[in-house]
Design a protein around this motif. Structure first.
Motif, PDB file in Angstrom:
ATOM      1  N   GLY A  12       0.776  -1.232   0.000  1.00 42.00           N
ATOM      2  CA  GLY A  12       0.000   0.000   0.000  1.00 42.00           C
ATOM      3  C   GLY A  12       0.805   1.278   0.000  1.00 42.00           C
ATOM      4  N   ARG A  13       2.109   1.191  -0.048  1.00 39.27           N
ATOM      5  CA  ARG A  13       2.943   2.398   0.014  1.00 39.27           C
ATOM      6  C   ARG A  13       2.613   3.368  -1.118  1.00 39.27           C
ATOM      7  NH1 ARG A  13       6.409   5.883   2.905  1.00 39.27           N
ATOM      8  NH2 ARG A  13       7.837   6.854   1.439  1.00 39.27           N
ATOM      9  N   GLN A  14       2.422   2.854  -2.331  1.00 38.25           N
ATOM     10  CA  GLN A  14       2.132   3.729  -3.468  1.00 38.25           C
ATOM     11  C   GLN A  14       0.648   3.769  -3.809  1.00 38.25           C
ATOM     12  OE1 GLN A  14       5.370   2.184  -6.309  1.00 38.25           O
ATOM     13  NE2 GLN A  14       5.615   4.395  -6.438  1.00 38.25           N
ATOM     14  N   GLY A  15      -0.159   3.217  -2.928  1.00 31.49           N
ATOM     15  CA  GLY A  15      -1.598   3.160  -3.147  1.00 31.49           C
ATOM     16  C   GLY A  15      -2.122   1.822  -2.645  1.00 31.49           C
ATOM     17  N   PRO A  16      -3.352   1.770  -2.145  1.00 30.55           N
ATOM     18  CA  PRO A  16      -3.919   0.508  -1.638  1.00 30.55           C
ATOM     19  C   PRO A  16      -3.853  -0.596  -2.694  1.00 30.55           C
ATOM     20  CG  PRO A  16      -5.338   2.354  -1.083  1.00 30.55           C
ATOM     21  CD  PRO A  16      -4.304   2.894  -2.026  1.00 30.55           C
TER      22      PRO A  16
END
Length: 470
Positions: free
Chosen positions: A432-436
Motif C-alpha cells: 500500500g505504500r504507493q496506493g492501496p
C-alpha cells in the motif's frame, strides 16, 4: 582515543550529557513540511512560546502537493488545509517558506542541498525518515517525530541516545550499468531491513569516493531502509565544490573558516567502530525488488529466492510473494509492468533524469506503461529543459510533471491502482505504500527507463549495449 567522523560531529553538538540517559544535542538545521509540522506548531502556540531560531528553520511543501496544475487550488481538502497551515505557521514565526509556485519549492531533501542549507559537519533534522539523505555531506541527519519537531522548534535541541557506529566499505570498481541506487539496494539485500538497527553508518571505500554528490545522497537516503538511524560520507573536494557559492552556504571569511573545520571531518586511522562490513563492488549488478520490503531485492539476472534460503519466517515470506503475485524461483526479467515512477528524494535529481533519458533516447514509451516523471525541485525541472532532456523525453512519448514527492507515497493524487505493478525509483515498497493494493518494484533510473520502453522488467545493460552497437 581516535575518533570517527560520526563521533566528531556528534560530540561537538552535545549541549548536555544526561547520566544514564540521552544526550541533549544542538540542531543546526531544521527542515519542516506540511505533514508532520501542524501539531508541533500548535504545541508551541498553546504553550505561548516562539520558535527559538527561525533562521535555522526552513519550510517547504512537498508530500501532499499535486504534480500537475500547481497553479490551481489544491482539490483535496485535507492537503489544502495542511498546506495552508504550513504557510500560516511559517509567516507567524518568521520561517522561510517555499510553497507551491515558489521558485525554491521542491522535495525537502532535494532543495536543502541545492540551496546550501545542508552543510558538512552539521546536525540536521526533519519530520521525515529520509532526512538521512543529507548525510552525504558529512552531516548527522535523521528523521524525527512530531513531538520532537516541537522540541526543536522550541529549543533548537533534541534529546537523543547516541547510536552505535558502523562502517560499510565497498571496494573495487562498479560494473557496467550499476548505479548508486543499485549499491544501496544490494547492501540492504545483504544486511536485511534490520541489519543496521541501532547504528549510525559511515560509508567508505573507493566506490563511495568515486560517486558524485547526487549518488552519495541516494545511498545515504536509503540508510534507514536497513534500520540505521542515518548514514554519512566524509566530505571531500567534491563536497566542497558542490556547496561553494550556494545561497545559504558561508561566504568570504566565514567560508574560509568553515572549510578549515570541514577539512578535519574524517575518521582517524585506527578509530574503532562497533561494527564493520566490507563488500566487493564486482558482486553488484542492477538490482530490483520482488517483495514488500526494500531488503527483498536481487540482481536483475537472478531468480526470486526459495523461502528456505531466506532469513526470517517462511510464512511471512510467502505472504509477501502472494501480495506481489510472484512465485519462488520466478525470473524477474520479462515480468510485465503497468507504471514507471521516476522521482522522489531518492532519485529525483538531475543525474537521475540524465540516466533515464540516456536509455529512452531514440526509443518509444511502451503503450502499456503509464509513466510519471517528477523532478525533485524547480532547479531540477529547469536543468531538464536547459540540457535538452525534455526534448528527448517528449520525443520518446513521456511528459514531465511538476515537483513534489508524487508517487513515492500514497499521500497525494499520484497513486498506483490496486493490483498494478510499478517500477519505482523511490525508497519503499511496503504493501500500500504507493496506493492501496499497489505492487512496487524498487529500482534505479536505468532499470526504470528500460521498463518504460519495453513494458516489462528489462536488464538496462541490454539496451545500453544495443545503443553502443548502433
Amino acid at each position: 582515543m581516535k575518533k570517527t567522523l560520526f563521533d566528531k560531529v556528534w560530540d561537538s553538538h552535545v549541549v548536555q550529557r544526561i547520566e544514564n540517559g540521552p544526550d541533549v544535542l544542538f540542531i543546526d538545521r531544521h527542515m519542516v513540511h506540511e505533514v508532520t509540522s501542524p501539531v508541533a506548531f500548535l504545541g508551541i502556540k498553546t504553550r505561548g512560546i516562539r520558535v527559538m531560531y527561525p533562521e535555522k528553520t526552513f519550510a517547504t511543501a512537498d508530500h501532499n502537493t499535486p504534480t500537475m496544475n500547481q497553479h490551481l487550488p489544491v482539490e483535496d481538502p485535507l492537503s489544502a488545509k495542511q498546506l495552508e497551515m504550513l504557510e500560516e505557521n511559517a509567516n507567524e514565526y518568521g520561517i522561510s517558506y517555499w510553497g507551491l509556485g515558489h521558485e525554491k519549492n521542491g522535495i525537502v531533501h532535494v532543495v536543502g542541498p541545492e540551496y546550501g542549507i545542508t552543510l558538512p559537519g552539521a546536525t540536521i533534522v526533519c519530520g521525515d525518515s529520509h532526512t538521512s539523505t543529507h548525510g552525504a555531506f558529512g552531516a548527522i541527519a535523521f528523521g524525527i517525530g512530531t513531538s520532537e519537531v516541537e522540541m526543536v522548534l522550541a529549543s533548537q535541541c533534541i534529546m537523543q541516545a547516541k547510536p552505535k557506529s558502523m562502517r560499510i566499505n565497498v571496494e573495487g570498481q562498479l560494473n557496467f550499468g550499476v548505479t548508486p541506487k543499485d549499491v544501496a539496494l544490494y547492501i540492504i539485500s545483504q544486511l536485511t531491513t534490520s541489519g543496521a538497527t541501532g547504528y549510525f553508518v559511515e560509508y567508505a571505500g573507493k566506490v563511495f569516493r568515486d560517486m558524485s554528490m547526487e549518488g552519495r545522497m541516494t545511498v545515504c537516503n536509503l540508510s534507514i531502509e536497513m534500520g540505521a538511524r542515518g548514514g554519512m560520507i566524509a566530505p571531500d573536494e567534491k563536497t566542497i565544490a558542490y556547496v561553494k557559492g550556494r545561497e545559504f552556504a558561508p561566504k568570504e571569511v566565514a567560508w574560509d573558516n568553515a572549510k578549515t573545520y570541514w577539512d578535519t571531518l574524517y575518521t582517524e586511522e585506527d578509530a574503532q567502530f562497533d561494527k564493520e562490513i566490507t563488500f566487493n563492488a564486482a558482486d553488484i549488478e542492477p538490482m530490483i525488488t520482488y517483495g514488500t520490503n526494500p531488503g527483498m531485492g536481487i540482481g536483475i539476472s537472478n531468480g526470486i529466492p526459495m523461502a528456505e534460503v531466506v532469513e526470517g519466517g517462511v510464512a511471512t515470506y510467502r505472504k509477501s510473494l502472494q501480495y506481489m503475485n510472484f512465485n519462488e524461483g520466478d525470473s524477474m526479467k520479462g515480468k510485465e509492468i503497468d507504471f514507471v515512477f521516476l522521482g522522489s528524494c531518492t532519485n529525483g535529481r538531475i543525474e537521475d533524469f540524465r540516466a533515464f533519458a540516456s536509455i529512452v533516447k531514440g526509443r518509444q514509451k511502451a503503450a502499456n506503461v503509464t509513466a510519471w516523471l517528477v523532478p525533485g525541485s524547480h532547479k531540477v525541472e529547469a536543468a531538464i529543459k536547459e540540457e535538452g532532456l525534455l526534448t528527448i523525453l517528449q520525443d520518446a512519448g513521456f511528459e514531465l510533471r511538476e515537483p513534489g514527492c508524487s508517487a513515492c507515497l500514497a499521500m497525494n493524487e499520484d497513486k498506483i491502482p490496486a493490483g498494478k505493478y510499478a517500477v519505482s525509483t523511490s525508497n519503499r515498497n511496503f504493501e500500500g505504500r504507493q496506493g492501496p493494493g499497489a505492487r512496487t518494484l524498487l529500482a534505479s533510473p536505468l532499470v526504470a527507463a528500460a521498463a518504460a520502453v519495453t513494458g516489462k522488467v528489462t536488464d538496462p545493460r541490454e539496451l545500453m549495449e544495443e545503443a553502443m552497437v548502433n
